[in-house]
Enzyme design. Structure first.
Site, mmCIF file in Angstrom:
data_model
loop_
_atom_site.group_PDB
_atom_site.id
_atom_site.type_symbol
_atom_site.label_atom_id
_atom_site.label_comp_id
_atom_site.label_asym_id
_atom_site.label_seq_id
_atom_site.Cartn_x
_atom_site.Cartn_y
_atom_site.Cartn_z
ATOM 1 N N HIS A 406 41.264 38.244 38.139
ATOM 2 C CA HIS A 406 42.420 38.969 37.617
ATOM 3 C C HIS A 406 42.100 40.448 37.423
ATOM 4 O O HIS A 406 42.844 41.329 37.847
ATOM 5 C CB HIS A 406 42.842 38.311 36.287
ATOM 6 C CG HIS A 406 43.992 38.997 35.609
ATOM 7 N ND1 HIS A 406 43.818 39.979 34.666
ATOM 8 C CD2 HIS A 406 45.325 38.854 35.756
ATOM 9 C CE1 HIS A 406 45.010 40.394 34.251
ATOM 10 N NE2 HIS A 406 45.939 39.726 34.906
ATOM 11 N N CYS A 715 45.930 37.627 53.914
ATOM 12 C CA CYS A 715 46.251 38.361 52.690
ATOM 13 C C CYS A 715 45.158 38.211 51.639
ATOM 14 O O CYS A 715 45.325 38.626 50.512
ATOM 15 C CB CYS A 715 47.616 37.950 52.152
ATOM 16 S SG CYS A 715 47.735 36.192 51.814
#
Ligand code: PEP
Ligand code: MG
Length: 763
Positions: A406, A715
């Site tokens: 994150h 991606c």
């Protein structure tokens, strides 16, 4: 007079006929071979609403709170209904139909396009959002013109104008009706080399209609002509497998295989090249700048369909900028003169740039408000509710986490330098201690640097001249937090290759179940719609690939309501991705509902992607739920992530579900192929996306997908690595989606490899 012929229209008429028609008229007048057509003038629309007396009701209906999505939907429906249900006066109808008949004998196919007038907002993305209809015939013509009028009041348009405070009553719309060219061959032409600006004319040509070349779905022939001598310098004939043609019955554009005898045949004769070169010269003379022209040939006639200035030519300055970025910014020098003495410790450089500031040790949530502007957050690992503090910070250092954690993802998107996975930063640093971090090299040093040596704030870090290398491989960008959408769009990327919805949910601070329990289902769907819309609006009409929730239980446990998350021995192998969504279709339905509403609002640039599928059964089940939620898989672009070896090996059977694309999630594909936990810094040195086994899985998948006509993309974080880009472009991947900070470098890398491939093929 309801209509004006393009022959009679000039630039000065823009207020009456809109921008599109004015420029078509101007080109027609300059003698360029523009297909014939006419304009239903803006005054016709204005008289239509005023004479019927629906104008005031219309403007009142759309005067709503633009943040209230339900009100927006109702406003759009009412406006659409008012326009569509009000009959067009006979004289106007007759004027339009008789002009159509004057176009020529028989039932012609025409394109019906909105042409917004100059009073409308001068924003390109806004102008692009009104309707266009292709292959229209007499029976539907007037209805289609009305649809164009009504498209002034799509949910998107209402939202946008209300947000900008732009009065609806000041907007008019004209409609262009133009003959369609049923091309036998078509393509694009650049009047100067699109990257170097050299005096060459480059022509790309394929069989059939131009959509295939413009969208990049076929490799066209390539012709290079020296403008000074008019010599054809090189001819590269491609193997052209597919072509787009008009279906004789429906008039729709369909994909067909190129007959064998034409596949490797040269598309353009020397005579046609000469005609196209002359066309290019005339268009450039007319505009006075290099142009990118779409052309078509039918029955031996050359037509010009569109012309735009080339915006991609690299100038000296931008080339210099790019090479600086490639070296990791202007940081090299200052570091070169320093020893390693003041390095306190190292971690993974996960978001580039250098930052100095006071270390702010964040161990508990209530310390967040102590993070001041310019501080460096030092924490065990970042939590979703830290995002506001991360925005204020000048840098981020964590004890735990890898390149795809994150902290790494969010700091990259915010443009804040970060070093993650240091192991012990929270214990080694004192609160308030001045430090300097290098997000490229992964170092943390004692002491602060001068301001000018630090990374640029986000605003200034945006490319000043969005000069973008032209590549056949699309280069897109990843977005996880909607706040980063504007910065991402400013990179000039060809769209969003991955929008991670779980980051939107994480910033709600509650698990979906808890959020719904507290605020209701509607509010949850509204949140998703708003987040997706932010990116879809910013990029429109460039495509935005939105992924449904991939929510690992350990990340969601940090949220309010997270106590109910299952405790798992290994969350990475557990209840996440599509398996979680299929297990709880009631909750998944809300996400699909958000997509349905986004499409209804006119965001036809949004694509749906499902994460962590393993096999065809997963894909068929996801498809079925999508259909049940009112999203038509035939009408929308949708696809899946390839993130497990099972998915890579089974792509052929997954494709049977009708997917349009697959996208490699190399963060997961690598961890599942090598059995290396991507979030565990202890094994970070073993996390190798370029491992031959990972590459083999990807290479084989691309090959299969090319045979099946399924687009391929990447991606994962590895898309930002030059060597990965090189491998995938050589294999023929359709697009690559990189981090915001890497987009420009990836564009250059892709271009370099494509040029080498072209050279190799002619040598
Ligand atoms: C990936 O796995 O590479 C990916 C892009 O998805 P995420 O990082 O969100 O798991
Ligand atoms: Mg993944």
């Amino acid at each position: 007079m309801a209509v004006a012929w393009l022959d009679d229209v000039r630039s000065a008429d823009v207020d009456h006929v809109g921008g599109k028609a004015a420029s078509l008229g101007e080109l027609t007048a300059a003698g360029l071979p523009v297909p014939s057509g006419f304009v239903v003038t803006a005054a016709t629309y204005r008289e239509f609403i005023e004479d019927a007396g629906i104008d005031e009701e219309l403007f009142a209906a759309v005067d709503v709170d633009h943040e209230d999505t339900e009100a927006l939907r109702e406003a759009h429906e009412r406006a659409h209904e008012l326009i569509m249900e009000t009959p067009v006066p006979d004289d106007v109808r007759d004027g339009i139909v008789s002009a159509y008949r004057d176009l020529g004998d028989g039932e012609r196919f025409v394109a019906v396009r909105s042409s917004a007038t100059a009073e409308d907002l001068p924003d390109a993305s806004f102008a692009g959002q009104q309707e266009t209809f292709l292959n229209v015939q007499e029976a539907d013509l007037v209805e289609r013109v009305k649809e164009c009028w009504a498209s002034l009041f799509s949910q998107r348009a209402i939202y946008y104008r209300n947000r900008q405070g732009f009065p609806h009553r000041e907007v008019d719309i004209a409609v262009v009706v133009q003959e369609m060219v049923d091309a036998e061959k078509s393509g694009v032409l650049f009047t100067s080399h699109p990257s170097t600006g050299e005096p060459q004319i480059i022509i790309e040509a394929a069989w059939g209609l131009g959509e295939a070349v413009v969208s990049g779905s076929v490799s066209p022939d390539n012709y290079v002509i020296d403008r000074e001598t008019a010599d054809v310098e090189t001819v590269t004939v491609a193997d052209k497998k597919m072509m787009m043609v008009k279906d004789e019955e429906t008039g729709e554009t369909v994909e067909r295989e190129v007959p064998d005898e034409k596949r490797s045949k040269r598309v353009l004769s020397d005579g046609e090249i000469a005609e196209l070169v002359e066309l290019g010269e005339r268009v450039e003379d007319h505009y006075g700048t290099p142009q990118d022209v779409e052309w078509a040939i039918h029955g031996g006639e050359v037509y010009m369909l569109q012309s735009r200035p080339i915006t991609t030519i690299d100038d000296e300055e931008s080339a210099a900028e790019a090479s600086v970025a490639g070296n990791g910014g202007a940081n090299g020098d200052s570091n070169g003169s320093e020893g390693d003495d003041d390095i306190l410790f190292r971690g993974l450089g996960s978001s580039p740039g250098i930052a100095s500031g006071e270390a702010r040790i964040v161990t508990k949530l209530d310390h967040l408000d102590q993070v001041g502007d310019g501080d460096i957050i030092v924490t065990e690992m970042t939590m979703p509710d830290m995002v506001p503090a991360m925005k204020r910070a000048s840098g981020i250092v964590t004890d735990e986490g890898g390149m795809t954690s994150h902290a790494a993802i969010v700091s990259r998107e915010l443009g804040v330098p970060a070093v993650v996975g240091t192991g012990s930063a929270t214990r080694q640093l004192e609160d308030g201690q001045p430090i300097t971090i290098d997000g490229d090299k992964g170092t943390v040093r004692a002491g602060a640097k001068e301001k000018e040596e630090q990374h640029e704030p986000i605003e200034e870090a945006r490319p000043k001249t969005p000069v973008k290398p032209m590549t056949a491989t699309e280069v897109k960008v990843n977005v996880s937090i909607p706040e980063a959408a504007e910065r991402a769009a400013a990179t000039g990327a060809d769209g969003v290759g991955l929008l991670r919805t779980e980051h939107m949910v994480l910033s709600l601070g509650k698990t979906p179940t808890k959020y719904i329990a507290d605020n209701g289902e509607r509010a949850y769907v509204d949140e998703l719609v708003d987040g997706i819309r932010t990116a879809a609006e910013e990029f429109y009409p460039r495509p935005v690939r939105v992924r449904t929730l991939d929510a690992p239980t350990d990340e969601f446990r940090q949220l309010e309501g997270g106590g109910d998350e299952p405790r798992e021995h290994n969350p990475m192998l557990g209840y996440r991705g599509i398996r979680r969504s299929l297990d709880n279709p009631g909750l998944f339905e809300h996400e699909l509902e958000a997509f349905r509403r986004i499409f209804e609002m006119g965001y036809d640039n949004v694509e749906i992607m499902f994460p962590l599928v393993n096999d065809a059964e997963d894909v068929f089940r996801a498809r079925e739920l999508m259909e049940r939620a009112g999203v038509d898989p035939e009408k929308r672009e949708w696809g899946v992530m390839v993130e497990t070896p099972a998915a890579a090996l089974g792509v052929e059977s997954m494709a049977e579900a009708g997917i349009d694309f697959v996208s490699f999630g190399t963060n997961d594909l690598t961890q599942y192929t090598l059995a290396v936990d991507r979030n565990n810094e202890r094994v970070a040195d073993r996390f190798d996306e370029l491992h031959p086994s990972v590459l083999k899985l990807m290479g084989d998948t691309i090959e299969t997908c090319r045979e099946l006509g399924v687009k391929t993309s990447i991606c994962g974080q590895a898309a930002s690595k030059p060597r990965m880009v090189q491998f995938l472009v050589e294999k023929g991947i359709s697009s690559v989606s990189a981090n915001i900070d890497a987009v420009r470098d990836v564009q250059h890398e892709a271009k370099r490899i494509e040029q080498r491939l072209i050279l190799d093929s002619v040598r």
